[in-house]
Design a protein around this motif. Structure first.
Motif, PDB file in Angstrom:
ATOM      1  N   THR A  11       7.330   7.341  -6.971  1.00 14.96           N
ATOM      2  CA  THR A  11       6.220   6.399  -7.038  1.00 14.96           C
ATOM      3  C   THR A  11       5.353   6.570  -5.803  1.00 14.96           C
ATOM      4  O   THR A  11       5.855   6.841  -4.714  1.00 14.96           O
ATOM      5  CB  THR A  11       6.688   4.939  -7.159  1.00 14.96           C
ATOM      6  OG1 THR A  11       5.540   4.095  -7.261  1.00 14.96           O
ATOM      7  CG2 THR A  11       7.519   4.500  -5.968  1.00 14.96           C
ATOM      8  N   ALA A  12       4.069   6.403  -5.986  1.00 11.59           N
ATOM      9  CA  ALA A  12       3.142   6.432  -4.854  1.00 11.59           C
ATOM     10  C   ALA A  12       2.849   5.017  -4.370  1.00 11.59           C
ATOM     11  O   ALA A  12       2.158   4.823  -3.373  1.00 11.59           O
ATOM     12  CB  ALA A  12       1.846   7.121  -5.262  1.00 11.59           C
ATOM     13  N   SER A  13       3.404   4.039  -5.065  1.00  6.63           N
ATOM     14  CA  SER A  13       3.136   2.639  -4.748  1.00  6.63           C
ATOM     15  C   SER A  13       4.040   2.142  -3.613  1.00  6.63           C
ATOM     16  O   SER A  13       5.267   2.102  -3.761  1.00  6.63           O
ATOM     17  CB  SER A  13       3.359   1.776  -5.989  1.00  6.63           C
ATOM     18  OG  SER A  13       3.360   0.408  -5.645  1.00  6.63           O
ATOM     19  N   ARG A  14       3.420   1.754  -2.514  1.00  8.53           N
ATOM     20  CA  ARG A  14       4.197   1.171  -1.406  1.00  8.53           C
ATOM     21  C   ARG A  14       4.846  -0.128  -1.831  1.00  8.53           C
ATOM     22  O   ARG A  14       5.949  -0.451  -1.396  1.00  8.53           O
ATOM     23  CB  ARG A  14       3.297   0.918  -0.208  1.00  8.53           C
ATOM     24  CG  ARG A  14       2.896   2.164   0.511  1.00  8.53           C
ATOM     25  CD  ARG A  14       2.136   1.828   1.756  1.00  8.53           C
ATOM     26  NE  ARG A  14       1.620   3.039   2.363  1.00  8.53           N
ATOM     27  CZ  ARG A  14       0.933   3.061   3.468  1.00  8.53           C
ATOM     28  NH1 ARG A  14       0.651   1.938   4.089  1.00  8.53           N
ATOM     29  NH2 ARG A  14       0.505   4.202   3.965  1.00  8.53           N
ATOM     30  N   LYS A  15       4.146  -0.883  -2.681  1.00  6.21           N
ATOM     31  CA  LYS A  15       4.671  -2.169  -3.158  1.00  6.21           C
ATOM     32  C   LYS A  15       5.980  -1.967  -3.925  1.00  6.21           C
ATOM     33  O   LYS A  15       6.969  -2.652  -3.667  1.00  6.21           O
ATOM     34  CB  LYS A  15       3.628  -2.859  -4.043  1.00  6.21           C
ATOM     35  CG  LYS A  15       4.073  -4.198  -4.587  1.00  6.21           C
ATOM     36  CD  LYS A  15       2.960  -4.839  -5.434  1.00  6.21           C
ATOM     37  CE  LYS A  15       3.344  -6.208  -5.893  1.00  6.21           C
ATOM     38  NZ  LYS A  15       3.863  -6.245  -7.249  1.00  6.21           N
ATOM     39  N   VAL A  16       5.997  -1.016  -4.845  1.00  5.40           N
ATOM     40  CA  VAL A  16       7.211  -0.749  -5.627  1.00  5.40           C
ATOM     41  C   VAL A  16       8.336  -0.280  -4.709  1.00  5.40           C
ATOM     42  O   VAL A  16       9.472  -0.752  -4.811  1.00  5.40           O
ATOM     43  CB  VAL A  16       6.938   0.278  -6.749  1.00  5.40           C
ATOM     44  CG1 VAL A  16       8.236   0.750  -7.398  1.00  5.40           C
ATOM     45  CG2 VAL A  16       6.004  -0.311  -7.795  1.00  5.40           C
TER      46      VAL A  16
END
Length: 103
Positions: A11-16
């Protein structure tokens, strides 16, 4: 209790990434055994997670007890705040209701 954490290693999402790390930290801090299921290894696992959660658009992290949906990251945080993590992860056994004695 067969807790399963559906997560992703891609994932590129920091949140995830942050939410997944928090869930793992919470489970480890409470010595709760869990199985990690990486949905990035195949689309069928992502679809399985979504089907079990009852939401065709839901993303990781998602928590289950065997095949029973427990909730997502925000729901786990609410259980941590209420000190009801064990009940949250075992939804088939609701928390005991307080008994009230008659005045």
């Amino acid at each position: 209790m067969g807790v399963k954490l559906y997560y992703t290693t891609v994932t590129a999402s920091r949140k995830v990434k942050s939410e997944q790390a928090d869930v793992i930290r919470i489970l480890d801090s409470k010595s709760i055994k869990y199985e990690l299921i990486d949905i990035s290894v195949g689309g069928e696992l992502r679809e399985e997670m979504r089907s079990k959660a009852g939401d065709p658009a839901v993303g990781p992290p998602q928590l289950f007890n065997e095949d029973q949906y427990c909730g997502n990251y925000e729901m786990l945080l609410e259980a941590v705040e209420a000190d009801t993590v064990e009940q949250f992860l075992n939804p088939s056994h609701p928390p005991p209701q307080p008994t009230h004695s008659a005045p």
